[in-house]
Scaffold this motif. Sequence first.
Motif, PDB file in Angstrom:
ATOM      1  N   ASP A 211      56.727  11.769  35.683  1.00 12.33           N
ATOM      2  CA  ASP A 211      55.840  12.566  36.337  1.00 12.33           C
ATOM      3  C   ASP A 211      55.910  14.307  36.806  1.00 12.33           C
ATOM      4  OD1 ASP A 211      53.583  10.916  35.241  1.00 12.33           O
ATOM      5  OD2 ASP A 211      53.229   9.830  36.593  1.00 12.33           O
ATOM      6  N   LEU A 212      55.783  14.945  36.115  1.00  9.44           N
ATOM      7  CA  LEU A 212      55.159  16.760  36.822  1.00  9.44           C
ATOM      8  C   LEU A 212      53.981  16.818  36.884  1.00  9.44           C
ATOM      9  CD1 LEU A 212      57.423  18.530  37.631  1.00  9.44           C
ATOM     10  CD2 LEU A 212      57.155  19.462  35.581  1.00  9.44           C
ATOM     11  N   TRP A 213      54.564  16.980  38.764  1.00 10.16           N
ATOM     12  CA  TRP A 213      52.920  17.492  39.267  1.00 10.16           C
ATOM     13  C   TRP A 213      53.084  19.007  40.417  1.00 10.16           C
ATOM     14  CZ3 TRP A 213      51.458  15.570  44.829  1.00 10.16           C
ATOM     15  CH2 TRP A 213      49.725  15.917  45.233  1.00 10.16           C
TER      16      TRP A 213
ATOM     17  N   PRO B 294      50.225  26.411  30.787  1.00 14.85           N
ATOM     18  CA  PRO B 294      50.978  25.455  30.185  1.00 14.85           C
ATOM     19  C   PRO B 294      52.254  26.408  29.922  1.00 14.85           C
ATOM     20  CG  PRO B 294      48.701  27.208  29.221  1.00 14.85           C
ATOM     21  CD  PRO B 294      49.238  27.424  30.595  1.00 14.85           C
ATOM     22  N   PRO B 295      53.172  27.524  30.421  1.00 12.44           N
ATOM     23  CA  PRO B 295      54.372  27.286  30.256  1.00 12.44           C
ATOM     24  C   PRO B 295      55.294  25.893  31.550  1.00 12.44           C
ATOM     25  CG  PRO B 295      54.123  29.483  30.990  1.00 12.44           C
ATOM     26  CD  PRO B 295      52.136  28.119  31.083  1.00 12.44           C
ATOM     27  N   TYR B 296      54.050  25.460  32.605  1.00 15.80           N
ATOM     28  CA  TYR B 296      54.953  24.252  33.398  1.00 15.80           C
ATOM     29  C   TYR B 296      54.143  23.355  32.387  1.00 15.80           C
ATOM     30  CZ  TYR B 296      54.817  27.058  37.168  1.00 15.80           C
ATOM     31  OH  TYR B 296      53.838  28.246  38.782  1.00 15.80           O
ATOM     32  N   GLU B 297      53.536  22.955  31.644  1.00 15.82           N
ATOM     33  CA  GLU B 297      53.132  21.618  30.543  1.00 15.82           C
ATOM     34  C   GLU B 297      54.252  21.510  29.625  1.00 15.82           C
ATOM     35  OE1 GLU B 297      48.076  20.971  30.309  1.00 15.82           O
ATOM     36  OE2 GLU B 297      49.248  23.264  29.536  1.00 15.82           O
ATOM     37  N   GLN B 298      54.752  22.773  29.270  1.00 11.41           N
ATOM     38  CA  GLN B 298      55.331  22.371  27.849  1.00 11.41           C
ATOM     39  C   GLN B 298      56.379  22.178  28.563  1.00 11.41           C
ATOM     40  OE1 GLN B 298      54.950  22.216  24.726  1.00 11.41           O
ATOM     41  NE2 GLN B 298      56.302  22.826  23.953  1.00 11.41           N
TER      42      GLN B 298
ATOM     43  N   ARG C 168      55.009  13.534  31.634  1.00 11.64           N
ATOM     44  CA  ARG C 168      53.350  13.897  32.290  1.00 11.64           C
ATOM     45  C   ARG C 168      53.395  14.827  33.319  1.00 11.64           C
ATOM     46  NH1 ARG C 168      49.507   8.707  33.037  1.00 11.64           N
ATOM     47  NH2 ARG C 168      51.169   8.998  35.135  1.00 11.64           N
ATOM     48  N   PHE C 169      52.324  16.126  32.514  1.00 10.68           N
ATOM     49  CA  PHE C 169      52.270  16.673  33.562  1.00 10.68           C
ATOM     50  C   PHE C 169      50.215  16.748  34.301  1.00 10.68           C
ATOM     51  CE2 PHE C 169      49.507  20.887  34.518  1.00 10.68           C
ATOM     52  CZ  PHE C 169      50.899  22.086  35.319  1.00 10.68           C
ATOM     53  N   LEU C 170      50.856  16.338  35.360  1.00  9.61           N
ATOM     54  CA  LEU C 170      49.680  15.969  35.952  1.00  9.61           C
ATOM     55  C   LEU C 170      48.646  17.037  36.292  1.00  9.61           C
ATOM     56  CD1 LEU C 170      51.228  12.792  38.478  1.00  9.61           C
ATOM     57  CD2 LEU C 170      50.894  13.386  36.337  1.00  9.61           C
ATOM     58  N   PRO C 171      47.539  16.917  36.516  1.00  5.93           N
ATOM     59  CA  PRO C 171      46.307  18.078  37.000  1.00  5.93           C
ATOM     60  C   PRO C 171      46.825  18.521  38.279  1.00  5.93           C
ATOM     61  CG  PRO C 171      45.342  15.663  36.647  1.00  5.93           C
ATOM     62  CD  PRO C 171      46.990  15.272  36.711  1.00  5.93           C
ATOM     63  N   PRO C 172      47.269  19.703  38.431  1.00  4.93           N
ATOM     64  CA  PRO C 172      47.405  20.092  39.516  1.00  4.93           C
ATOM     65  C   PRO C 172      46.729  20.226  40.843  1.00  4.93           C
ATOM     66  CG  PRO C 172      48.022  21.638  37.922  1.00  4.93           C
ATOM     67  CD  PRO C 172      47.225  20.647  37.182  1.00  4.93           C
ATOM     68  N   MET C 173      47.398  20.464  41.974  1.00 10.58           N
ATOM     69  CA  MET C 173      46.378  21.121  43.277  1.00 10.58           C
ATOM     70  C   MET C 173      47.004  22.187  43.897  1.00 10.58           C
ATOM     71  SD  MET C 173      46.960  18.006  46.304  1.00 10.58           S
ATOM     72  CE  MET C 173      46.256  18.336  47.728  1.00 10.58           C
ATOM     73  N   VAL C 174      45.613  22.465  43.897  1.00 10.10           N
ATOM     74  CA  VAL C 174      45.644  24.014  44.124  1.00 10.10           C
ATOM     75  C   VAL C 174      44.999  24.376  45.538  1.00 10.10           C
ATOM     76  CG1 VAL C 174      44.717  26.184  42.834  1.00 10.10           C
ATOM     77  CG2 VAL C 174      45.706  24.713  41.859  1.00 10.10           C
ATOM     78  N   LEU C 175      45.608  25.390  46.318  1.00  8.86           N
ATOM     79  CA  LEU C 175      44.543  26.108  47.830  1.00  8.86           C
ATOM     80  C   LEU C 175      45.047  27.747  47.636  1.00  8.86           C
ATOM     81  CD1 LEU C 175      43.880  25.669  50.173  1.00  8.86           C
ATOM     82  CD2 LEU C 175      46.002  26.271  51.013  1.00  8.86           C
TER      83      LEU C 175
END
Length: 151
Positions: A49-51, A78-82, A90-97
């Motif tokens: 998994d990539l977060w 998209p660049p991260y997802e690809q 698996r691209f996990l939902p990002p956490m953003v501040l």
Amino acid sequence: AALAQAQLVVWQHPLHWYGMPPLLKLWLDEVFAYGWAYGQGTQALRGKDLWLVTSTGGAAEAYHPAGHNRHFIDAFWPPYEQTAALAGMRFLPPMVLHGAHEVGDAEVAEHAAMFAQRLASYPDWPELADLPECPGCVVPESARPHDTLTR
């Protein structure tokens, strides 16, 4: 070796001109090598998994079609997802501040506590139950230039 053994790979960085900072890009160029991370040969990252855990300088409202960044924040994923898909991750939902340079100590502490809680509870995140595994991308050998230095 540590990356090959990890199940969760976390990229934690500020959003830099709508993407990753240059040093992370250099690391990616060096580590996510064809034949090791993706493509023909070993796919050492498949099934991991990539977060993305990131911060922005702009407020959340800036990431909207009516805001000065003209797009919702997920338009920059998209660049991260690809990258994840290419490596079979698996691209996990990002956490953003958002607005990191303007938020107070309490909000930073709350964000850090949530980050720590998420790390401690991985992989038991409710949203992961419905998130499909990444099928990965098949990269034909003919799509890669041949290494002329070893001939």
